[in-house]
Design an enzyme around this catalytic site. Structure first.
Site, short mmCIF file in Angstrom:
data_model
loop_
_atom_site.label_atom_id
_atom_site.label_comp_id
_atom_site.label_asym_id
_atom_site.label_seq_id
_atom_site.Cartn_x
_atom_site.Cartn_y
_atom_site.Cartn_z
CD GLU A 14 51.80 47.00 35.98
OE1 GLU A 14 52.81 47.36 35.36
OE2 GLU A 14 51.85 46.38 37.05
CB SER A 144 52.42 50.65 34.51
OG SER A 144 52.85 49.43 33.95
CE1 TYR A 210 54.81 49.88 29.59
CE2 TYR A 210 53.37 51.20 30.98
CZ TYR A 210 54.28 50.18 30.84
OH TYR A 210 54.68 49.46 31.93
NE ARG A 249 62.87 47.68 34.66
CZ ARG A 249 61.58 48.06 34.60
NH1 ARG A 249 60.74 47.49 33.79
NH2 ARG A 249 61.15 49.03 35.36
CG ASP A 251 62.71 50.48 37.94
OD1 ASP A 251 63.41 49.96 37.05
OD2 ASP A 251 61.47 50.50 37.90
CD GLU A 264 59.28 49.54 40.58
OE1 GLU A 264 58.39 48.79 40.97
OE2 GLU A 264 59.47 49.80 39.37
CG ASN A 266 59.57 46.39 38.14
OD1 ASN A 266 58.46 46.77 38.50
ND2 ASN A 266 60.59 47.21 37.97
N GLY A 270 58.21 44.21 31.88
CA GLY A 270 57.67 44.19 30.52
C GLY A 270 58.53 43.38 29.56
N1 LIG Z 1 61.31 59.05 45.07
C1 LIG Z 1 61.20 59.43 43.81
N2 LIG Z 1 61.73 60.60 43.40
C2 LIG Z 1 61.62 61.00 42.11
N3 LIG Z 1 60.98 60.31 41.16
C3 LIG Z 1 60.42 59.13 41.50
C4 LIG Z 1 60.52 58.63 42.84
N4 LIG Z 1 59.88 57.43 42.87
C5 LIG Z 1 59.43 57.19 41.61
N5 LIG Z 1 59.75 58.21 40.78
C6 LIG Z 1 59.39 58.31 39.35
O1 LIG Z 1 58.21 57.54 39.13
C7 LIG Z 1 58.47 56.44 38.24
C8 LIG Z 1 57.70 55.20 38.69
O2 LIG Z 1 58.15 54.81 39.98
P1 LIG Z 1 58.45 53.29 40.35
O3 LIG Z 1 59.50 52.74 39.49
O4 LIG Z 1 58.68 53.25 41.81
O5 LIG Z 1 57.04 52.63 40.08
P2 LIG Z 1 56.38 51.58 39.06
O6 LIG Z 1 55.24 52.24 38.44
O7 LIG Z 1 56.09 50.38 39.85
O8 LIG Z 1 57.40 51.24 37.97
P3 LIG Z 1 57.38 50.05 36.89
O9 LIG Z 1 56.52 50.48 35.75
O10 LIG Z 1 58.82 50.01 36.55
O11 LIG Z 1 56.86 48.83 37.58
C9 LIG Z 1 59.97 56.27 38.28
O12 LIG Z 1 60.41 55.67 37.09
C10 LIG Z 1 60.46 57.71 38.46
O13 LIG Z 1 60.42 58.43 37.24
MG LIG Z 2 59.62 51.36 38.08
#
Ligand SMILES: Nc1ncnc2c1ncn2[C@@H]1O[C@H](COP(=O)(O)OP(=O)(O)OP(=O)(O)O)[C@@H](O)[C@H]1O
Ligand SMILES: [Mg+2]
Length: 301
Positions: A14, A144, A210, A249, A251, A264, A266, A270
């Site tokens: 990232e 991300s 992004y 944050r 999610d 998850e 964070n 960002g």
């Molecule tokens: N169990 C799930 N069911 C449906 N969609 C999901 C699921 N888990 C994740 N997603 C989708 O994938 C995206 C990324 O997942 P998550 O937030 O877990 O990971 P991240 O890449 O670490 O996020 P960030 O960029 O916020 O750090 C979510 O915003 C959502 O759109």
């Molecule tokens: Mg996320």
């Protein structure tokens, strides 16, 4: 106030986002007339940190190395107060599987899952039997949306495990949640207004985060006041359960059954002018520069 070390860049997947977050925070600090050094942790920086007499550090690093407790441990060792979560909270939040284990043990709602090791596609049939064939696959320690995919059948599950395995040795296979997604920004233990994200594609992927200009952000998020308060309380409890603190944050998604599920947390989200935490802060009447000042205050613990 003394000199501030603003840490950004680094060498995680990232890095590019961190460069943008760091530059945006740097500009805010200049407008706030703060004495700040912008330090890219991809270059050698430890000696500078140890010797320049910094009063505080602002961590604008995303992903491994900067958001997972490593930098936090170094700063603790050097006795430089820093923004956001400490070593334990950072490390736990970076690990999506351990986060879920803790949430489940505290009775906080998160989707059914299993953990597999990279390359281990022998269990695919068993996983589908256990969780169904609508799945979501992620590297355990990435952000991300890097290395993540939606899965509808066993063949896609094999491909998704291979992709996630390029980024991590530990992989999270989660039940797919079919519903809207929300994010809750937390500032000093208090939840800010909830944002609903609506990506045009299959999920909120790297491009939707992004690059796209078709992703929609709704704040107010469309939930009733009671529901919004419920998600905010869930997010704050989830953050505290991980020993995360300061700012961050969480999610969340809502399934067709109406229940909210934690995705998850964070600990260094960002911080570009267009990022989600600044967007939630703006909805609460807090400008970007004020937000930077408040995050800096979290280093006073
Ligand atoms: N169990 C799930 N069911 C449906 N969609 C999901 C699921 N888990 C994740 N997603 C989708 O994938 C995206 C990324 O997942 P998550 O937030 O877990 O990971 P991240 O890449 O670490 O996020 P960030 O960029 O916020 O750090 C979510 O915003 C959502 O759109
Ligand atoms: Mg996320």
């Amino acid at each position: 106030m003394g000199k501030i070390a603003l840490l950004y860049g680094g060498d995680s997947a990232e890095r590019d986002i961190s460069l943008k977050s760091g530059r945006a925070v740097y500009q805010a600090m200049q407008r706030l007339k703060l004495n700040v050094d912008l330090i890219d942790t991809q270059d050698s920086f430890v000696q500078q940190l140890a010797q320049a007499g910094y009063q505080k550090a602002f961590i604008a690093l995303h992903g491994r190395g900067g958001e997972d407790g490593q930098i936090q441990g170094l700063l603790e060792y050097l006795k430089i107060p820093f923004t956001g979560s400490g070593v334990l909270g950072s490390a736990l939040a970076m690990d999506k599987i351990r986060s879920k284990q803790i949430w489940l043990s505290c009775g906080l709602s998160t989707a059914g899952y299993c953990q597999i090791m990279a390359g281990d596609v022998t269990k695919c049939g068993q996983i589908i039997e256990q969780l169904g064939n609508q799945l979501f696959v992620k590297p355990a320690h990435e952000g991300s949306s890097i290395g993540m995919s939606r899965v509808h059948n066993q063949q896609q599950l094999v491909q998704a495990i291979e992709l996630a395995g390029q980024y991590d040795s530990s992989i999270l296979v989660e039940r797919f949640i079919d519903g809207p997604e929300y994010t809750v920004a937390i500032l000093d233990g208090v939840a800010l207004p909830v944002i609903r994200m609506q990506a045009a594609g299959e999920f909120y992927d790297y491009q939707a985060k992004y690059e796209s200009n078709t992703t929609q952000y709704h704040c107010p998020c469309g939930l009733s006041a009671e529901e919004e308060a419920r998600v905010q309380a869930l997010a704050v409890a989830a953050y505290q359960a991980l020993d995360a603190s300061g700012w961050g944050r969480v999610d969340v998604m809502r399934d067709a059954d109406g229940q909210f599920y934690l995705l998850e947390a964070n600990t260094v989200p960002g911080m570009t002018e267009k990022s989600l935490v600044p967007m939630a802060a703006a909805a609460a009447g807090i400008s970007f520069d004020e937000l930077v000042g408040k995050i800096l205050q979290t280093a006073e613990r």
